[in-house]
Design an enzyme around this catalytic site. Structure first.
Site, PDB file in Angstrom:
ATOM      1  N   HIS A 202      48.974  45.083  60.826  1.00  0.00           N
ATOM      2  CA  HIS A 202      48.688  44.436  59.537  1.00  0.00           C
ATOM      3  C   HIS A 202      49.779  44.776  58.521  1.00  0.00           C
ATOM      4  O   HIS A 202      50.529  45.737  58.705  1.00  0.00           O
ATOM      5  CB  HIS A 202      47.330  44.880  58.977  1.00  0.00           C
ATOM      6  CG  HIS A 202      46.169  44.216  59.660  1.00  0.00           C
ATOM      7  ND1 HIS A 202      45.602  44.730  60.798  1.00  0.00           N
ATOM      8  CD2 HIS A 202      45.500  43.070  59.378  1.00  0.00           C
ATOM      9  CE1 HIS A 202      44.612  43.934  61.192  1.00  0.00           C
ATOM     10  NE2 HIS A 202      44.526  42.916  60.347  1.00  0.00           N
TER      11      HIS A 202
ATOM     12  N   LYS B  27      47.349  47.133  53.542  1.00  0.00           N
ATOM     13  CA  LYS B  27      45.990  47.331  54.093  1.00  0.00           C
ATOM     14  C   LYS B  27      45.552  48.781  53.952  1.00  0.00           C
ATOM     15  O   LYS B  27      46.320  49.690  54.251  1.00  0.00           O
ATOM     16  CB  LYS B  27      45.952  46.886  55.558  1.00  0.00           C
ATOM     17  CG  LYS B  27      44.543  46.915  56.131  1.00  0.00           C
ATOM     18  CD  LYS B  27      44.413  46.098  57.391  1.00  0.00           C
ATOM     19  CE  LYS B  27      43.018  46.198  57.979  1.00  0.00           C
ATOM     20  NZ  LYS B  27      41.999  45.617  57.091  1.00  0.00           N
TER      21      LYS B  27
HETATM   22  P1  NAD Z   1      43.248  42.625  48.006  1.00  0.00           P
HETATM   23  O1  NAD Z   1      43.412  44.066  47.646  1.00  0.00           O
HETATM   24  O2  NAD Z   1      44.398  41.692  47.899  1.00  0.00           O
HETATM   25  O3  NAD Z   1      42.025  41.998  47.168  1.00  0.00           O
HETATM   26  C1  NAD Z   1      40.826  42.673  46.884  1.00  0.00           C
HETATM   27  C2  NAD Z   1      40.273  42.090  45.598  1.00  0.00           C
HETATM   28  O4  NAD Z   1      38.968  42.610  45.344  1.00  0.00           O
HETATM   29  C3  NAD Z   1      41.142  42.434  44.374  1.00  0.00           C
HETATM   30  O5  NAD Z   1      41.352  41.252  43.627  1.00  0.00           O
HETATM   31  C4  NAD Z   1      40.272  43.425  43.609  1.00  0.00           C
HETATM   32  O6  NAD Z   1      40.501  43.416  42.214  1.00  0.00           O
HETATM   33  C5  NAD Z   1      38.904  42.882  43.955  1.00  0.00           C
HETATM   34  N1  NAD Z   1      37.812  43.815  43.665  1.00  0.00           N
HETATM   35  C6  NAD Z   1      37.703  45.106  44.046  1.00  0.00           C
HETATM   36  N2  NAD Z   1      36.594  45.638  43.520  1.00  0.00           N
HETATM   37  C7  NAD Z   1      35.999  44.640  42.788  1.00  0.00           C
HETATM   38  C8  NAD Z   1      34.824  44.551  41.992  1.00  0.00           C
HETATM   39  N3  NAD Z   1      34.034  45.605  41.815  1.00  0.00           N
HETATM   40  N4  NAD Z   1      34.509  43.371  41.401  1.00  0.00           N
HETATM   41  C9  NAD Z   1      35.287  42.286  41.565  1.00  0.00           C
HETATM   42  N5  NAD Z   1      36.415  42.311  42.304  1.00  0.00           N
HETATM   43  C10 NAD Z   1      36.764  43.479  42.888  1.00  0.00           C
HETATM   44  O7  NAD Z   1      42.688  42.643  49.525  1.00  0.00           O
HETATM   45  P2  NAD Z   1      42.644  41.443  50.590  1.00  0.00           P
HETATM   46  O8  NAD Z   1      43.826  41.515  51.493  1.00  0.00           O
HETATM   47  O9  NAD Z   1      42.323  40.156  49.903  1.00  0.00           O
HETATM   48  O10 NAD Z   1      41.410  41.912  51.461  1.00  0.00           O
HETATM   49  C11 NAD Z   1      40.109  42.115  50.891  1.00  0.00           C
HETATM   50  C12 NAD Z   1      39.149  42.572  51.986  1.00  0.00           C
HETATM   51  O11 NAD Z   1      38.968  41.534  52.955  1.00  0.00           O
HETATM   52  C13 NAD Z   1      39.638  43.797  52.777  1.00  0.00           C
HETATM   53  O12 NAD Z   1      38.513  44.596  53.099  1.00  0.00           O
HETATM   54  C14 NAD Z   1      40.229  43.174  54.039  1.00  0.00           C
HETATM   55  O13 NAD Z   1      40.268  44.034  55.138  1.00  0.00           O
HETATM   56  C15 NAD Z   1      39.244  42.051  54.256  1.00  0.00           C
HETATM   57  N6  NAD Z   1      39.696  40.934  55.118  1.00  0.00           N
HETATM   58  C16 NAD Z   1      38.774  40.430  55.977  1.00  0.00           C
HETATM   59  C17 NAD Z   1      39.085  39.340  56.766  1.00  0.00           C
HETATM   60  C18 NAD Z   1      37.990  38.744  57.621  1.00  0.00           C
HETATM   61  O14 NAD Z   1      38.228  37.715  58.282  1.00  0.00           O
HETATM   62  N7  NAD Z   1      36.784  39.316  57.618  1.00  0.00           N
HETATM   63  C19 NAD Z   1      40.352  38.756  56.713  1.00  0.00           C
HETATM   64  C20 NAD Z   1      41.298  39.289  55.811  1.00  0.00           C
HETATM   65  C21 NAD Z   1      40.948  40.386  55.000  1.00  0.00           C
END
Ligand code: NAD
Length: 269
Positions: A158, A162
């Site tokens: 990744h 991450k």
């Molecule tokens: P990122 O850090 O770019 O985004 C996370 C977002 O969540 C940020 O905008 C942050 O400000 C927000 N956030 C955190 N706490 C918050 C709160 N209390 N209220 C509102 N917003 C809040 O991360 P990302 O790459 O977008 O990934 C996010 C999550 O999704 C991770 O856990 C990642 O592993 C997961 N993910 C899952 C899949 C899937 O298919 N299930 C695919 C990609 C990423």
């Protein structure tokens, strides 16, 4: 009054948040009715389209999730474990389908979703793509067909932002391999090797995490025996696959009985 479900995206400014906003606004099967960011974030109070550097979308970023959820039929949430737990309680209160893509949740945090799932539909998956969910099924089948002469290793890569390892997808694949073998992953998982580890234990399932650059998500499941190897591989090159899967889950969940579901249910695999 329209029957097209209204969707709220949490974590609006995140990598997945922005991809989800594009996916929902491009879809004719859903409407974007709200976007949530954490209190104090500089997007709060702005039109989300403008904040993303494009034309206005007529939806203002809020830090009040309940107010947003009250207007919606589904919440798509790719944020962080503590935020997701808070959103689960509020989504249940608003009777919204809660699609959870957040990874890195502990067993206790997953158990804490149970009360919310008594009142609302929760669809949670460490990976929302069709390809990975097929890979999970294939992994289970291959593991069931092979004996412990085949050492199983899950290798994932990744991007360098991450924060959790192994990835949620790697753990899904490890669970599938363990299930195929009829064992519990916690009993056989080997999650970090460093130094004089001794020889590999027969039956273990090993995990390796590569972190670098802008890798969207790569997963190999290796079955290695003396004289031959099988490698099952998924390469994600575009986050849109996760967003499309999440939107599909949000639509699928409409009218379903409260409870916890995953992408295997959504995709009918
Ligand atoms: P990122 O850090 O770019 O985004 C996370 C977002 O969540 C940020 O905008 C942050 O400000 C927000 N956030 C955190 N706490 C918050 C709160 N209390 N209220 C509102 N917003 C809040 O991360 P990302 O790459 O977008 O990934 C996010 C999550 O999704 C991770 O856990 C990642 O592993 C997961 N993910 C899952 C899949 C899937 O298919 N299930 C695919 C990609 C990423």
């Amino acid at each position: 009054m329209t029957h097209i479900p209204g969707i709220v995206i949490t974590g609006a400014s995140g990598r997945m948040g922005q991809m989800l906003i594009k996916t929902v606004t491009d879809s004719d099967q859903a409407r974007l009715v709200g976007v949530v960011e954490r209190a104090g974030h500089d997007w709060v109070g702005q039109d989300v389209g403008v904040a993303m550097g494009g034309p206005a979308l007529g939806v203002t970023v809020t830090d009040d999730p309940l107010e947003a959820f009250a207007q919606a039929q589904a919440v798509i949430d790719f944020t962080a474990p503590e935020a997701t737990l808070e959103f689960a309680a509020l989504a249940a209160q608003a009777r919204c389908v809660h699609v959870i893509g957040t990874t890195g949740m502990t067993e206790e945090q997953i158990e804490a979703l149970e009360p919310a799932s008594r009142h609302a539909v929760i669809v949670r998956a460490g990976n929302m793509s069709l390809g990975v969910n097929l890979l999970v099924q294939l992994t289970k089948k291959v593991a069931a067909a092979l004996d412990e002469d085949f050492d199983i290793e899950v290798i994932e890569g990744h991007h360098h932002h991450k924060v959790d390892a192994p990835s949620g997808t790697a753990l899904m694949l490890g669970e599938a391999a363990a299930e195929g073998r009829g064992v519990k992953l916690v009993d056989v998982a080997d999650r970090a090797r460093d130094g004089i580890t001794g020889a590999r234990k027969r039956g273990d399932i090993g995990f390796h995490a590569i972190r670098g650059g802008d890798i969207v998500g790569e997963h190999d499941v290796l079955f290695a025996a003396p004289g031959e190897r099988i490698v099952l591989r998924h390469l994600a090159t575009d986050r849109a696959i996760f967003a499309r899967g999440a939107l599909k889950a949000a639509l699928w969940g409409q009218g379903k009985a409260p409870g916890q579901y995953d992408m295997v249910d959504v995709l009918g695999l």
